[in-house]
Design a protein around this motif. Structure first.
Motif, mmCIF file in Angstrom:
data_model
loop_
_atom_site.group_PDB
_atom_site.id
_atom_site.type_symbol
_atom_site.label_atom_id
_atom_site.label_comp_id
_atom_site.label_asym_id
_atom_site.label_seq_id
_atom_site.Cartn_x
_atom_site.Cartn_y
_atom_site.Cartn_z
ATOM 1 N N VAL A 1 56.766 60.320 -3.393
ATOM 2 C CA VAL A 1 57.089 59.093 -3.585
ATOM 3 C C VAL A 1 58.232 58.371 -2.868
ATOM 4 N N VAL A 2 58.125 57.151 -2.241
ATOM 5 C CA VAL A 2 59.144 56.680 -1.505
ATOM 6 C C VAL A 2 59.415 55.284 -2.175
ATOM 7 N N VAL A 3 60.886 55.231 -2.437
ATOM 8 C CA VAL A 3 61.484 54.136 -3.161
ATOM 9 C C VAL A 3 62.093 53.277 -1.858
ATOM 10 N N LEU A 4 61.708 52.171 -1.763
ATOM 11 C CA LEU A 4 62.180 51.234 -0.746
ATOM 12 C C LEU A 4 63.421 50.348 -1.186
ATOM 13 N N ASP A 5 64.588 51.033 -1.077
ATOM 14 C CA ASP A 5 65.679 50.441 -1.755
ATOM 15 C C ASP A 5 66.433 49.582 -1.007
ATOM 16 N N ASN A 6 66.252 48.198 -1.005
ATOM 17 C CA ASN A 6 66.756 47.249 -0.079
ATOM 18 C C ASN A 6 67.793 46.449 -0.818
ATOM 19 N N SER A 7 68.332 47.120 -1.641
ATOM 20 C CA SER A 7 69.650 46.567 -2.415
ATOM 21 C C SER A 7 69.280 45.190 -3.340
ATOM 22 N N ILE A 8 68.216 44.964 -3.383
ATOM 23 C CA ILE A 8 68.080 43.448 -3.972
ATOM 24 C C ILE A 8 66.516 43.257 -4.429
ATOM 25 N N THR A 9 66.087 42.412 -5.351
ATOM 26 C CA THR A 9 64.983 41.967 -5.747
ATOM 27 C C THR A 9 64.401 40.877 -4.540
ATOM 28 N N GLY A 10 63.893 41.414 -3.579
ATOM 29 C CA GLY A 10 63.712 40.477 -2.344
ATOM 30 C C GLY A 10 62.616 39.626 -2.301
ATOM 31 N N MET A 11 61.479 39.841 -2.996
ATOM 32 C CA MET A 11 60.117 38.807 -2.680
ATOM 33 C C MET A 11 60.501 37.534 -3.647
ATOM 34 N N THR A 12 61.018 37.735 -4.525
ATOM 35 C CA THR A 12 61.203 36.531 -5.385
ATOM 36 C C THR A 12 62.653 35.546 -5.149
ATOM 37 N N GLY A 13 63.375 36.034 -4.017
ATOM 38 C CA GLY A 13 64.310 35.466 -3.626
ATOM 39 C C GLY A 13 65.828 35.883 -3.915
ATOM 40 N N HIS A 14 65.763 37.113 -4.061
ATOM 41 C CA HIS A 14 67.210 37.825 -4.015
ATOM 42 C C HIS A 14 67.975 37.857 -5.402
ATOM 43 N N GLN A 15 67.408 38.251 -6.117
ATOM 44 C CA GLN A 15 68.046 38.380 -7.705
ATOM 45 C C GLN A 15 68.421 39.938 -7.774
ATOM 46 N N GLU A 16 69.410 39.978 -8.712
ATOM 47 C CA GLU A 16 69.985 41.154 -8.884
ATOM 48 C C GLU A 16 69.017 41.973 -9.737
ATOM 49 N N ASN A 17 69.336 43.287 -9.950
ATOM 50 C CA ASN A 17 68.543 44.187 -10.568
ATOM 51 C C ASN A 17 69.392 45.141 -11.187
#
Length: 580
Positions: A433-449
């Motif tokens: 399993v590859v977790v693509l960690d880009n440090s944000i919720t990107g697709m919906t417009g940069h929300q924290e998680n």
């Protein structure tokens, strides 16, 4: 005072004016801006939840405590929240509770065209559907009044067009409300079978009372103009019909789409010569009309699929075309692609070289399915990449174990990937399993998680350690790589594919669009070294093109990530300083 607002902004304003205290949501386009704008009002306690089920349950708890509460989601998010949602229909509320659900006709940013009216019908819960931003605000406030009067959660249904269109909204003051006292009442709030059976009877009685309310409600209104054509409609379909036909038709605009009135529809039908039902997606209103004996024309004329528009409505009703503004130049097709410097690009390139089956998921990285990378075989729903890879490998065994991976984003992994990883560990499939960690919720417009260390307000918050979490659920092999480093990333992929037992690769690099990310100077091409082999084109970076047989890098787009440098066999891609 009036203000131009998005539909989503207007809903947030409605939450403020209605005296709502608690908002919990998971970001999902086209609903995301509701919670983002609600967080601007200090009287509202807002938060991002790990997923929609948790958000709904948190809002339920706030309702039990006597507060007016809210949770927002897109249509597929309601599937995730369906378990508590259906049972809350039986329980009812203490403080009013509303769910904002945004459907996506035309699938602008979704994997299906699900019609959430079906959920409202199935759960036997009232649903309101606004047609502009003013109604978004007004219907939000009305929803709380109905919730508390009829002891029920209420759904506010938006669509992409209403959520993301602007119109004037008249602002009012906040209706500050005291908490309703909590009273212990297991027969109301504990859904054991013995308590749930009589509650079902009450739900059916409630539906009858709501139907009677709908008969005379101001939000269900007739507009009698030309009686030759009568149109029953709701939401943005009402706007399309009005713009297409104007005074050349009469209208029954339904603001409540569940339950639907009976006598009001019959009365309207008697006032016009022929009745059409215009509704996007399913034939909900049409089926109701036919069930109560009203002859209407619906889906035999209007399509079941896709988003409507004014021209389509005019053409199908009259055979005429609305005048259109002709464009002077043809606009080339521009499909969505991963951004310049996207950290997912290097990881997908490594997977392509490894020639693996990729079980995909929902997020920016879904764009890895597109050429030239083309490295996604399946994509079902959030979290399915991990769970379905487990089933895939269990069936195929050694034929697939060394030739398959799952990819999932950090936010999506928290949303619903963890349980799939537990399944892999517990039932022991040899899965990567590859977790693509880009440090944000990107697709919906940069929300924290929950992995970013910040909450919805940007304040410090507890951060989930992906490494510790994966180890805690039983994965012994966990490693981190930087997808900008192609050699390191390729090594990680190859070694984990070759290893025995399940493993997790965390591909970690912040999203290139984050304001806190500092980029390197843009790269350039040394034409004397470039042989035009097109190796740099293999990653599909929008900043790289070919001109006169040579590679060209657009300096206005390039962020200097350096991934393409590692592809060039002649070291022709360099920084401007190095070239000088």
């Amino acid at each position: 005072m009036k203000q131009l607002m998005l539909g989503n902004e207007a809903v947030a304003r409605g939450l403020y004016e209605a005296g709502v205290r608690f908002v919990s949501s998971y970001p999902g386009t086209p609903s995301t801006e509701i919670t983002e704008n609600a967080a601007k009002y200090q009287e509202l306690s807002c938060e991002w939840a790990p997923n929609e089920k948790v958000a709904a349950e948190a809002a339920i708890g706030a309702s039990f405590a006597g507060a007016r509460s809210f949770c927002a989601m897109k249509h597929v998010g309601l599937n995730v929240a369906a378990d508590p949602f259906y049972t809350m229909s039986y329980i009812g509320v203490n403080g009013g509770m509303v769910l904002g659900v945004a459907d996506d006709p035309g699938m602008h940013s979704s994997q299906n065209e699900q019609d959430s009216r079906r959920h409202a019908i199935g759960a036997k819960v009232p649903m309101l559907e606004p047609a502009d931003s003013q109604e978004c605000k007004d219907f939000t406030k009305l929803a709380y009044a109905l919730s508390e009067e009829f002891d029920t959660p209420v759904v506010l249904r938006l669509t992409t067009r209403i959520a993301h269109s602007r119109s004037l909204v008249e602002l009012q003051d906040r209706d500050e409300r005291d908490l309703k006292p909590y009273e212990k009442n297991p027969a109301k709030n504990v859904m054991l079978p013995a308590f749930a059976r009589p509650k079902h009877v009450k739900v059916e009685e409630r539906t009858q009372r709501l139907t009677q309310w709908a008969e005379t409600a101001e939000i269900n209104r007739m507009e009698i103009n030309d009686p030759s054509i009568g149109i029953i409609t709701s939401g943005n379909s009402y706007q399309y019909a009005k713009e297409a036909m104007g005074g050349g038709a009469s209208y029954l605009k339904l603001g409540m789409v569940n339950p639907l009135p009976v006598e009001l529809i019959k009365t309207f039908a008697e006032k016009v010569e022929k009745v059409y039902v215009i509704e996007e997606l399913d034939d909900v209103i049409e089926s109701h009309c036919k069930k109560i004996g009203v002859d209407v024309v619906g889906k035999e004329l209007f399509p079941l699929c896709g988003e409507f528009n004014q021209s389509l409505v005019r053409r199908l009703l009259t055979g005429e075309e609305l005048p259109a503004q002709a464009l002077e130049a043809e606009i080339p097709v521009r499909p969505p692609v991963m951004c310049c410097g996207c950290p997912h690009r290097g990881l997908f390139y490594a997977l392509k070289r490894a020639k693996v089956y990729v079980s995909g998921d929902i997020g920016c990285y879904t764009l890895g399915a597109s050429a030239p990378l083309g490295m996604m075989d399946t994509c079902v729903c959030m979290g399915a990449s991990v769970s379905s890879l487990h089933g895939y490998n269990k069936v195929l065994g050694e034929k697939s174990e060394k030739k398959s991976v799952a990819v999932i984003g950090d936010s999506t992994f928290i949303h619903s990937g963890i349980t799939g990883l537990i399944d892999i560990a517990y039932n022991n499939s040899n899965s990567v399993v590859v977790v693509l960690d880009n440090s944000i919720t990107g697709m919906t417009g940069h929300q924290e998680n929950p992995t970013t260390g910040k909450n919805i307000y940007g304040d410090p918050a507890s951060a989930v350690s992906l490494e510790a979490l994966c180890k805690a659920v039983g994965i012994d092999r966990v490693r981190v790589c930087d997808p900008y480093d192609l050699k390191e990333t390729q090594k990680a992929v190859n070694e984990e594919l070759a290893a025995d037992g399940p493993s997790v690769i965390i591909s970690r690099r912040p999203c290139a669009l984050l304001k806190t990310v500092k980029h390197n100077p843009p790269l350039t091409v040394d034409n004397d070294k470039c042989i035009g082999c097109k190796a740099c084109m293999a990653i599909g970076c929008p900043a790289i093109s070919q001109r006169d047989g040579k590679a060209v890098i657009d300096r206005t787009q390039c962020v200097g990530c350096g991934v393409c440098e590692g592809l060039c066999p002649k070291q022709a891609i360099v920084s401007k300083e190095a070239k000088a």
